[in-house]
Write a protein that holds these residues in place. Structure first.
Motif, PDB file in Angstrom:
ATOM      1  N   TYR A  82       0.849  -1.191   0.000  1.00 21.23           N
ATOM      2  CA  TYR A  82       0.000   0.000   0.000  1.00 21.23           C
ATOM      3  C   TYR A  82       0.886   1.243   0.000  1.00 21.23           C
ATOM      4  O   TYR A  82       1.974   1.252   0.596  1.00 21.23           O
ATOM      5  CB  TYR A  82      -0.924   0.012   1.220  1.00 21.23           C
ATOM      6  CG  TYR A  82      -1.762  -1.235   1.343  1.00 21.23           C
ATOM      7  CD1 TYR A  82      -2.775  -1.494   0.438  1.00 21.23           C
ATOM      8  CD2 TYR A  82      -1.504  -2.169   2.346  1.00 21.23           C
ATOM      9  CE1 TYR A  82      -3.535  -2.649   0.530  1.00 21.23           C
ATOM     10  CE2 TYR A  82      -2.260  -3.331   2.440  1.00 21.23           C
ATOM     11  CZ  TYR A  82      -3.269  -3.561   1.528  1.00 21.23           C
ATOM     12  OH  TYR A  82      -4.009  -4.712   1.605  1.00 21.23           O
ATOM     13  N   LEU A 104      -8.132   0.564   1.712  1.00 28.87           N
ATOM     14  CA  LEU A 104      -7.309  -0.203   0.782  1.00 28.87           C
ATOM     15  C   LEU A 104      -7.215  -1.662   1.221  1.00 28.87           C
ATOM     16  O   LEU A 104      -7.313  -2.581   0.392  1.00 28.87           O
ATOM     17  CB  LEU A 104      -5.907   0.410   0.691  1.00 28.87           C
ATOM     18  CG  LEU A 104      -5.825   1.831   0.117  1.00 28.87           C
ATOM     19  CD1 LEU A 104      -4.413   2.383   0.249  1.00 28.87           C
ATOM     20  CD2 LEU A 104      -6.268   1.856  -1.342  1.00 28.87           C
ATOM     21  N   LYS A 107     -10.208  -3.759   0.373  1.00 25.58           N
ATOM     22  CA  LYS A 107     -10.487  -3.835  -1.076  1.00 25.58           C
ATOM     23  C   LYS A 107     -11.678  -2.966  -1.482  1.00 25.58           C
ATOM     24  O   LYS A 107     -12.332  -3.224  -2.482  1.00 25.58           O
ATOM     25  CB  LYS A 107     -10.756  -5.292  -1.501  1.00 25.58           C
ATOM     26  CG  LYS A 107      -9.685  -6.289  -1.088  1.00 25.58           C
ATOM     27  CD  LYS A 107      -8.358  -6.008  -1.747  1.00 25.58           C
ATOM     28  CE  LYS A 107      -7.308  -7.065  -1.390  1.00 25.58           C
ATOM     29  NZ  LYS A 107      -5.977  -6.756  -1.947  1.00 25.58           N
ATOM     30  N   ASN A 110      -9.091   1.050  -5.000  1.00 26.09           N
ATOM     31  CA  ASN A 110      -7.715   0.993  -5.501  1.00 26.09           C
ATOM     32  C   ASN A 110      -7.003   2.317  -5.273  1.00 26.09           C
ATOM     33  O   ASN A 110      -5.791   2.358  -5.170  1.00 26.09           O
ATOM     34  CB  ASN A 110      -7.691   0.661  -6.996  1.00 26.09           C
ATOM     35  CG  ASN A 110      -8.403  -0.623  -7.323  1.00 26.09           C
ATOM     36  OD1 ASN A 110      -9.439  -0.618  -7.982  1.00 26.09           O
ATOM     37  ND2 ASN A 110      -7.859  -1.743  -6.865  1.00 26.09           N
ATOM     38  N   ASP A 161      -3.373   1.106  -3.772  1.00 26.01           N
ATOM     39  CA  ASP A 161      -2.876  -0.257  -3.609  1.00 26.01           C
ATOM     40  C   ASP A 161      -1.828  -0.534  -4.696  1.00 26.01           C
ATOM     41  O   ASP A 161      -1.642   0.261  -5.626  1.00 26.01           O
ATOM     42  CB  ASP A 161      -4.010  -1.278  -3.630  1.00 26.01           C
ATOM     43  CG  ASP A 161      -4.784  -1.309  -4.943  1.00 26.01           C
ATOM     44  OD1 ASP A 161      -4.363  -0.654  -5.919  1.00 26.01           O
ATOM     45  OD2 ASP A 161      -5.830  -1.990  -4.990  1.00 26.01           O
ATOM     46  N   TYR A 163      -1.832  -2.678  -7.052  1.00 26.22           N
ATOM     47  CA  TYR A 163      -2.462  -2.913  -8.349  1.00 26.22           C
ATOM     48  C   TYR A 163      -2.561  -1.613  -9.147  1.00 26.22           C
ATOM     49  O   TYR A 163      -2.247  -1.575 -10.344  1.00 26.22           O
ATOM     50  CB  TYR A 163      -3.848  -3.513  -8.098  1.00 26.22           C
ATOM     51  CG  TYR A 163      -4.667  -3.842  -9.326  1.00 26.22           C
ATOM     52  CD1 TYR A 163      -4.128  -4.572 -10.372  1.00 26.22           C
ATOM     53  CD2 TYR A 163      -6.003  -3.449  -9.403  1.00 26.22           C
ATOM     54  CE1 TYR A 163      -4.893  -4.885 -11.488  1.00 26.22           C
ATOM     55  CE2 TYR A 163      -6.771  -3.762 -10.503  1.00 26.22           C
ATOM     56  CZ  TYR A 163      -6.216  -4.485 -11.542  1.00 26.22           C
ATOM     57  OH  TYR A 163      -6.980  -4.786 -12.637  1.00 26.22           O
ATOM     58  N   PHE A 164      -2.967  -0.529  -8.490  1.00 27.79           N
ATOM     59  CA  PHE A 164      -3.088   0.757  -9.178  1.00 27.79           C
ATOM     60  C   PHE A 164      -1.715   1.312  -9.537  1.00 27.79           C
ATOM     61  O   PHE A 164      -1.478   1.748 -10.670  1.00 27.79           O
ATOM     62  CB  PHE A 164      -3.843   1.755  -8.293  1.00 27.79           C
ATOM     63  CG  PHE A 164      -4.076   3.085  -8.953  1.00 27.79           C
ATOM     64  CD1 PHE A 164      -5.213   3.312  -9.704  1.00 27.79           C
ATOM     65  CD2 PHE A 164      -3.146   4.110  -8.837  1.00 27.79           C
ATOM     66  CE1 PHE A 164      -5.430   4.537 -10.324  1.00 27.79           C
ATOM     67  CE2 PHE A 164      -3.348   5.336  -9.445  1.00 27.79           C
ATOM     68  CZ  PHE A 164      -4.492   5.549 -10.198  1.00 27.79           C
ATOM     69  N   PHE A 190     -11.187   1.810 -12.110  1.00 23.57           N
ATOM     70  CA  PHE A 190     -10.637   1.434 -10.822  1.00 23.57           C
ATOM     71  C   PHE A 190     -11.613   1.878  -9.729  1.00 23.57           C
ATOM     72  O   PHE A 190     -12.402   2.808  -9.916  1.00 23.57           O
ATOM     73  CB  PHE A 190      -9.285   2.122 -10.602  1.00 23.57           C
ATOM     74  CG  PHE A 190      -8.155   1.504 -11.378  1.00 23.57           C
ATOM     75  CD1 PHE A 190      -7.501   0.382 -10.894  1.00 23.57           C
ATOM     76  CD2 PHE A 190      -7.745   2.036 -12.590  1.00 23.57           C
ATOM     77  CE1 PHE A 190      -6.460  -0.197 -11.601  1.00 23.57           C
ATOM     78  CE2 PHE A 190      -6.704   1.470 -13.306  1.00 23.57           C
ATOM     79  CZ  PHE A 190      -6.057   0.354 -12.806  1.00 23.57           C
ATOM     80  N   ARG A 309      -3.058  -9.465 -12.728  1.00 21.05           N
ATOM     81  CA  ARG A 309      -3.744 -10.169 -11.640  1.00 21.05           C
ATOM     82  C   ARG A 309      -3.305 -11.621 -11.556  1.00 21.05           C
ATOM     83  O   ARG A 309      -3.127 -12.175 -10.466  1.00 21.05           O
ATOM     84  CB  ARG A 309      -5.258 -10.109 -11.864  1.00 21.05           C
ATOM     85  CG  ARG A 309      -5.892  -8.771 -11.534  1.00 21.05           C
ATOM     86  CD  ARG A 309      -5.897  -8.522 -10.043  1.00 21.05           C
ATOM     87  NE  ARG A 309      -6.883  -7.533  -9.657  1.00 21.05           N
ATOM     88  CZ  ARG A 309      -6.957  -6.986  -8.468  1.00 21.05           C
ATOM     89  NH1 ARG A 309      -6.099  -7.341  -7.538  1.00 21.05           N
ATOM     90  NH2 ARG A 309      -7.880  -6.086  -8.186  1.00 21.05           N
ATOM     91  N   ASN A 315      -2.525  -9.129  -5.022  1.00 20.75           N
ATOM     92  CA  ASN A 315      -2.637  -7.687  -5.141  1.00 20.75           C
ATOM     93  C   ASN A 315      -4.063  -7.276  -5.379  1.00 20.75           C
ATOM     94  O   ASN A 315      -4.826  -7.958  -6.000  1.00 20.75           O
ATOM     95  CB  ASN A 315      -1.758  -7.175  -6.268  1.00 20.75           C
ATOM     96  CG  ASN A 315      -0.262  -7.301  -5.955  1.00 20.75           C
ATOM     97  OD1 ASN A 315       0.550  -7.227  -6.829  1.00 20.75           O
ATOM     98  ND2 ASN A 315       0.077  -7.535  -4.693  1.00 20.75           N
TER      99      ASN A 315
END
Length: 315
Positions: A82, A104, A107, A110, A161, A163-164, A190, A309, A315
């Motif tokens: 994060y 974050l 979930k 993002n 997070d 992922y972003f 997102f 992913r 993530n």
């Protein structure tokens, strides 16, 4: 992943913040004692680098001038679960980090945006002319284009997070980076959440690096560019409609005169009207072609997100 095992990175992009950077680092150390605090010094002419190092931050240099360049390097270099990004000018209270991280972790988002505007503290504290007007203009324009309801587009306090962070291509070089991140999140669906935060103006002696007019112009041009790239059919349709409308208005007297006497005497008006309408048609065709290309590009980006992913299932 348990909280004890997670890795949190606090990102502090800085340029000439010797008066405040030590306090910002200490505040986040108190709130998040296990977090890694990164200060990226962007060619400061004061003692920002030395003070940040003395307060225990991980300090690096970014030689390319501009906040967007700093954020690009931060996103590429730093690995964490994060991320919290905040300005080094002590205008954002550190204690809101817990609420941001909770969203974050759950979930819910993002990207979490620290909203300075809704509770009125930005208007009360900020003494710079036209900033409220600029914030409203940018917010209303983006919300209308992307059918969203964000309350603060240009805040410098955000959480992300992994992922972003690892899937966002940072293109903006300067202060328009916040606008780019907001539009990128909206365009690519997102999860975005906002929390109300307090804002406090810079302490005496600390000066803002944001130029109201030049940086405001760059923000507006960023909106135009991203609008063109993400909604090309609508963008070029607006241009096409404008050119056709003007062409019709210019050509209407010519048509009326021809209907009355059977002759075209206003040749310059007739040529101008024809050219404007042809330009409008070309803009419409460009919009159709570019909309297809943008659609394919968006499909490719979403497929890359799926692959990310698969490679990073946690993530």
């Amino acid at each position: 992943m348990g909280i004890l095992n997670e890795k949190v990175a606090v990102l502090l992009p800085c340029y000439n913040e010797e008066l405040t950077i030590g306090k910002v680092i200490d505040d986040f150390k108190q709130e998040l004692p296990n977090a890694d605090i990164y200060v990226y010094d962007n060619n400061s002419k004061d003692k920002t680098f030395e003070i940040a190092k003395a307060h225990g931050a991980i300090v690096r240099k970014e030689m390319r001038q501009g906040k967007g360049n700093v954020v690009r390097s931060m996103f590429a270099d730093i690995d964490a679960d994060y991320y919290l990004m905040v300005d080094g000018d002590d205008t954002y209270p550190a204690e809101y980090c817990h609420e941001i991280l909770e969203m974050l972790r759950n979930k819910e988002a993002n990207m979490v945006i620290g909203d300075r505007l809704s509770n009125g503290t930005y208007t009360e504290e900020n003494k710079r002319n036209f900033h409220d007007f600029g914030n409203s203009l940018v917010r209303n324009t983006i919300n209308r284009i992307f059918k969203s309801n964000l309350r603060d587009i240009m805040t410098g306090y955000r959480g992300f997070d992994r992922y972003f962070v690892k899937t966002m291509p940072v293109l903006s070089p300067g202060f328009e980076i916040e606008t780019e991140m907001s539009i990128h999140a909206l365009e690519n669906r997102f999860l975005v959440k906002e929390i109300e935060i307090d804002y406090r103006d810079r302490p005496e002696g600390s000066e803002s690096k944001l130029n109201t007019f030049s940086d405001g112009f760059r923000v507006i041009m960023t909106i135009v560019r991203l609008f063109k790239n993400s909604r090309p059919f609508l963008f070029f349709n607006l241009l096409a409609s404008l050119f056709v409308l003007v062409g019709v208005l210019v050509g209407l007297p010519v048509i009326i005169q021809f209907a009355q006497i059977g002759l075209v005497l206003k040749f310059p008006s007739a040529l101008l009207a024809t050219g404007l309408i042809i330009m409008g048609m070309l803009f419409f065709i460009c919009g159709l072609i570019l909309d297809t290309i943008a659609h394919r590009s968006r499909q490719s980006y979403f497929l890359e997100l799926v692959k990310y992913r698969e490679r990073n299932p946690l993530n």
